[in-house]
Design a protein around this motif. Structure first.
Motif, PDB file in Angstrom:
ATOM      1  N   ALA A  22       0.834  -1.206   0.000  1.00 28.74           N
ATOM      2  CA  ALA A  22       0.000   0.000   0.000  1.00 28.74           C
ATOM      3  C   ALA A  22       0.873   1.262   0.000  1.00 28.74           C
ATOM      4  CB  ALA A  22      -0.937   0.002   1.198  1.00 28.74           C
ATOM      5  N   GLU A  23       2.008   1.198  -0.665  1.00 28.82           N
ATOM      6  CA  GLU A  23       2.911   2.343  -0.711  1.00 28.82           C
ATOM      7  C   GLU A  23       2.331   3.471  -1.575  1.00 28.82           C
ATOM      8  OE1 GLU A  23       5.592  -1.378  -0.379  1.00 28.82           O
ATOM      9  OE2 GLU A  23       3.846  -0.771  -1.591  1.00 28.82           O
ATOM     10  N   ARG A  24       2.714   4.699  -1.247  1.00 24.92           N
ATOM     11  CA  ARG A  24       2.332   5.843  -2.071  1.00 24.92           C
ATOM     12  C   ARG A  24       3.599   6.438  -2.698  1.00 24.92           C
ATOM     13  NH1 ARG A  24       0.036  10.488   1.846  1.00 24.92           N
ATOM     14  NH2 ARG A  24      -1.061   8.695   2.737  1.00 24.92           N
ATOM     15  N   PRO A  25       3.460   7.017  -3.893  1.00 25.73           N
ATOM     16  CA  PRO A  25       4.640   7.603  -4.542  1.00 25.73           C
ATOM     17  C   PRO A  25       5.044   8.900  -3.862  1.00 25.73           C
ATOM     18  CG  PRO A  25       2.675   8.035  -5.851  1.00 25.73           C
ATOM     19  CD  PRO A  25       2.252   7.132  -4.725  1.00 25.73           C
ATOM     20  N   ALA A  26       6.346   9.135  -3.814  1.00 23.82           N
ATOM     21  CA  ALA A  26       6.859  10.325  -3.144  1.00 23.82           C
ATOM     22  C   ALA A  26       8.138  10.787  -3.821  1.00 23.82           C
ATOM     23  CB  ALA A  26       7.106  10.040  -1.660  1.00 23.82           C
ATOM     24  N   LEU A  27       8.555  11.965  -3.431  1.00 25.35           N
ATOM     25  CA  LEU A  27       9.783  12.552  -3.954  1.00 25.35           C
ATOM     26  C   LEU A  27      10.564  13.149  -2.797  1.00 25.35           C
ATOM     27  CD1 LEU A  27      10.338  14.707  -7.075  1.00 25.35           C
ATOM     28  CD2 LEU A  27      10.750  15.785  -4.858  1.00 25.35           C
ATOM     29  N   LEU A  28      11.869  12.972  -2.815  1.00 23.61           N
ATOM     30  CA  LEU A  28      12.738  13.637  -1.852  1.00 23.61           C
ATOM     31  C   LEU A  28      13.318  14.849  -2.564  1.00 23.61           C
ATOM     32  CD1 LEU A  28      13.790  13.133   1.086  1.00 23.61           C
ATOM     33  CD2 LEU A  28      15.891  12.309   0.017  1.00 23.61           C
ATOM     34  N   GLY A  43       9.380   1.640   0.989  1.00 25.28           N
ATOM     35  CA  GLY A  43       9.268   0.425   0.198  1.00 25.28           C
ATOM     36  C   GLY A  43      10.237   0.427  -0.970  1.00 25.28           C
ATOM     37  N   PRO A  44      10.198  -0.597  -1.815  1.00 25.64           N
ATOM     38  CA  PRO A  44      10.999  -0.576  -3.033  1.00 25.64           C
ATOM     39  C   PRO A  44      10.606   0.637  -3.879  1.00 25.64           C
ATOM     40  CG  PRO A  44       9.977  -2.732  -2.707  1.00 25.64           C
ATOM     41  CD  PRO A  44       9.353  -1.803  -1.713  1.00 25.64           C
ATOM     42  N   PRO A  45      11.556   1.318  -4.517  1.00 26.88           N
ATOM     43  CA  PRO A  45      11.216   2.542  -5.239  1.00 26.88           C
ATOM     44  C   PRO A  45      10.477   2.309  -6.551  1.00 26.88           C
ATOM     45  CG  PRO A  45      13.537   2.049  -5.511  1.00 26.88           C
ATOM     46  CD  PRO A  45      13.001   1.062  -4.510  1.00 26.88           C
ATOM     47  N   VAL A  46      10.406   1.068  -7.005  1.00 30.09           N
ATOM     48  CA  VAL A  46       9.703   0.735  -8.241  1.00 30.09           C
ATOM     49  C   VAL A  46       8.664  -0.331  -7.934  1.00 30.09           C
ATOM     50  CG1 VAL A  46       9.919  -0.065 -10.624  1.00 30.09           C
ATOM     51  CG2 VAL A  46      11.780   1.246  -9.584  1.00 30.09           C
ATOM     52  N   ALA A  47       7.430  -0.094  -8.351  1.00 29.31           N
ATOM     53  CA  ALA A  47       6.352  -1.070  -8.186  1.00 29.31           C
ATOM     54  C   ALA A  47       6.246  -1.940  -9.427  1.00 29.31           C
ATOM     55  CB  ALA A  47       5.028  -0.348  -7.959  1.00 29.31           C
ATOM     56  N   GLY A  48       5.765  -3.163  -9.242  1.00 27.16           N
ATOM     57  CA  GLY A  48       5.479  -4.030 -10.374  1.00 27.16           C
ATOM     58  C   GLY A  48       6.687  -4.385 -11.214  1.00 27.16           C
ATOM     59  N   VAL A  49       7.824  -4.618 -10.561  1.00 31.66           N
ATOM     60  CA  VAL A  49       9.029  -5.011 -11.306  1.00 31.66           C
ATOM     61  C   VAL A  49       8.731  -6.268 -12.120  1.00 31.66           C
ATOM     62  CG1 VAL A  49      11.399  -5.852 -11.064  1.00 31.66           C
ATOM     63  CG2 VAL A  49      10.581  -3.966  -9.619  1.00 31.66           C
ATOM     64  N   GLY A  50       9.031  -6.224 -13.409  1.00 35.25           N
ATOM     65  CA  GLY A  50       8.755  -7.371 -14.271  1.00 35.25           C
ATOM     66  C   GLY A  50       9.774  -8.479 -14.110  1.00 35.25           C
TER      67      GLY A  50
END
Length: 285
Positions: free
Chosen positions: A11-17, A67-74
């Motif tokens: 349930a991670e949300r995208p973010a930016l530092l 979480g991992p910075p990329v979702a849905g890694v193929g």
């Protein structure tokens, strides 16, 4: 840009530092950081514009899991023996071509998530690696220079390995590379424009506070561009795919007896210059 995903697993949300080190919420303008986003230059431009305009809401990082910075890694493609000093410490010849193997996408976890020591493990080992994240479909790429144009960005990866499973249990590396939690990734995806030379990055790893690996991507046998070009001759790389590009010397397998393989309770910390830092505690599966 430093892109990341925060929140509970699944349930991670995208973010930016941002440039000031402030965590900013991207969920109002993009749904996630995944292959679709990384291949969409207009979406990335919207993020840059919003960051520049200072309109992104702040997030309080206190207590937030990364979480991992990329979702849905193929797929996770890995390159073995890709540092001169690592090949030497393991007593193996310098490869004439990249050594390629795969990790299942479900090995990918967050940078500070627990790493599980597999049941029956006696030789769980560490490997700090530069991860390449693909942003454009790569198929039969014809040069190193062209290959780099297919890279969305870079991240820290921990290619955890069980050496007995990998080497002594029947002829393939897969059994020692695909155990649960064996690919912590992140904390950030740093876009390629902020990494002008991927062959000039320092990599370090500590176990229980003791420095074990201290290398540079300058020691890679096959450069990032060559790795992407080469792999694209054998499989199609899609946006969101990850390539782990190998590890420098200093792994447990390469040290004198008794080799200091990882056990439950150990703490591993690792970092790559400009790409952030990871910390994992090991527990028994």
């Amino acid at each position: 840009m430093k892109l990341l995903r925060v929140g509970t697993a699944g349930a991670e949300r995208p973010a930016l530092l941002d440039q000031d080190g402030t965590l900013r919420d991207l969920s109002g303008i993009v749904s996630d950081i995944d292959g679709n986003l990384l291949s969409d230059t207009s979406a990335l431009d919207r993020i840059r514009a919003a960051a520049g305009a200072g309109v992104l809401p702040k997030l309080d990082p206190a207590g937030l899991r990364v979480g991992p910075p990329v979702a849905g890694v193929g797929k996770v493609v890995c390159i073995g023996l890709n540092y001169h000093d690592h090949a030497a410490e393991t007593g193996q010849a310098t490869p004439a071509e990249p050594v390629v193997f795969l990790k299942a996408p479900d090995t990918v976890v967050g940078p500070d998530d627990t790493v599980l020591v597999p049941r029956g493990s006696r030789k769980t080992d560490w490997e700090v690696e530069l991860a390449v994240v693909i942003g454009r479909t790569a198929r039969y790429v014809d040069s190193e220079e062209a290959a780099l144009l297919h890279v969305a960005g870079y991240a820290v990866a921990h290619d955890v390995s069980e050496r007995e499973f990998q080497i002594e249990r029947g002829g393939t590396w897969d059994k020692g590379k695909n155990c649960e939690t064996f690919n912590p990734l992140g904390p950030w995806l740093v876009t390629a424009d902020e990494v002008p030379d991927p062959q000039a990055l320092s990599l370090k790893l500590w176990v229980n506070g003791e420095l074990k690996q201290d290398g540079s991507t300058a020691d890679q046998i096959f450069s990032v561009g060559e790795v992407v070009r080469y792999v694209s001759q054998f499989m199609t790389l899609y946006p969101g795919d990850v390539i782990n590009t190998g590890t420098p010397a200093g792994v447990a397998m390469g040290q004198p007896e008794p080799k200091p393989f990882l056990r439950a309770g150990d703490v591993v910390e690792l970092e790559i210059e400009g790409l952030g830092r990871q910390r994992q505690e090991l527990k028994d599966a």
